[in-house]
Design a protein around this motif. Sequence first.
Motif, PDB file in Angstrom:
ATOM      1  N   LEU A   1       0.823  -1.203   0.000  1.00  0.00           N
ATOM      2  CA  LEU A   1       0.000   0.000   0.000  1.00  0.00           C
ATOM      3  C   LEU A   1       0.858   1.254   0.000  1.00  0.00           C
TER       4      LEU A   1
ATOM      5  N   SER B   1       2.525   1.716  -3.418  1.00  0.00           N
ATOM      6  CA  SER B   1       1.556   2.161  -4.425  1.00  0.00           C
ATOM      7  C   SER B   1       1.305   3.657  -4.317  1.00  0.00           C
ATOM      8  N   ILE B   2       1.172   4.136  -3.090  1.00  0.00           N
ATOM      9  CA  ILE B   2       0.959   5.567  -2.890  1.00  0.00           C
ATOM     10  C   ILE B   2       2.165   6.365  -3.369  1.00  0.00           C
ATOM     11  N   TYR B   3       3.390   5.869  -3.100  1.00  0.00           N
ATOM     12  CA  TYR B   3       4.612   6.556  -3.507  1.00  0.00           C
ATOM     13  C   TYR B   3       4.716   6.642  -5.026  1.00  0.00           C
TER      14      TYR B   3
ATOM     15  N   ARG C   1       2.111   9.128  -6.529  1.00  0.00           N
ATOM     16  CA  ARG C   1       2.462  10.533  -6.329  1.00  0.00           C
ATOM     17  C   ARG C   1       3.641  10.936  -7.214  1.00  0.00           C
TER      18      ARG C   1
END
Length: 451
Positions: free
Chosen positions: A50, A53-55, A58
């Motif tokens: 998770l 994925s966020i990194y 962005r």
Amino acid sequence: MCMCQSSKYPFIVGRCLFNKQKFYCSKVAGKNKLGLKLGLGIGCPTLIILILSIYVFRRRCKQKYASSNFLRQKTSSDHSSKSDLESSSTACFGLPIFSYAELAEATNNFDDEKELGDGGFGTVYYGKLRDGREVAIKRLYQHNYRRLQQFINEVEILTRLRHKNLVSLYGCTSRRSRELLLVYEFIANGTVADHLHGNLAQSGSLTWPIRMSVAIETASALAYLHASDIIHRDVKTNNILLDDNFCVKVADFGLSRLFPNDVTHISTAPQGTPGYVDPEYHQCYQLTEKSDVYSFGVVLVELISSMPAIDITRHRHEINLANLAINKIQKCAFDELIDPNLGYKSDEEVTRRTTLVAELAFRCLQQEKEKRPSMEEVSEELQRIQSEDYKLENVQEDEHTDSEVPISSLPPPSPPTGDQIALLKNIRLPASPVSVTDKWISQRTTPSASV
């Protein structure tokens, strides 16, 4: 089954029991550790995935924003000279950088009436800068990779050259400019071609002494280029400019190429101007500095004859001036080659010098490049013809008389004889092409060294 708290374990998995009005857990051995392990084994990887994925999401958003911002800036720079990183205080290869807007203003937005001429790589316009300087602005045809490389090559070459008979480069536009432009000094008195057989020919301004100076100064400039490992590649009377004092300025390095010091030729597609192109160049596609020597031989013939390099109204075997000159010199028919308006036959000194220049041109126009002199030798020979050396040699070798014999009584030198003429009479010249794309008939098989 239930989860409850004990003094020994914070939370345990067990069986809920009731005893004496109180609930308590009966621990099921081993199951609390198994649950903890399962929780950690599944939860930790999920959490890591998770976070990654966020990194990634962005980061992609930032890159997309930066790219769109760059495109907006580039589009703006292509349509606005203010964002073109061009200013008179900036320098490229040590030269001033002119903005496109300033040069467009100087040429009235490149008005057709300002056009001075065009060449293989660009059109030249007359312009007047804001500081009052008159300039010639060379506008390259297309802003593509080949033209950009040509632009960079020409700027780099010209910044290294310092010779009084080479046209000066004032500056250029930035490589990021919407167009590639070179700014030269403006030479107002036209070209040698204009004065020989163009719109200035009727003025009679090119007397023999001026023509001799033109030959000497042009040879000096070309010898300097060769000493700098540079081949001009388009030597012709249209590229020899004259200032108000009739001093030479050799121009148009649009076809110049630097060649490495460890090779003797450059193999390339044929380029140049019909009537001036080295015949060996058409046979072997090999370029050497002797190609410039051949072209300069044609220039010498133009200077003594006042004839153009190509004239389709002449006999088909003499459309090319080089062929015409060789034929006349082989027959010693100098009176059919040299312009009588220069004083040939009527002026002894003119007769002597024009004949000697014809003989030198004869050597430059040899079919095989090995038999041609170097530009340095040509330059030295022209200076000797101009000086008194030949006069003294003729007195000592031809007359063998006392030094009291007046030089004015000496006859003009005889036309070339002996081995030189015998050699050339045995040469069968191929048909002369009048187009750069036409092929010469090869008299020998010489493989091309194309890489």
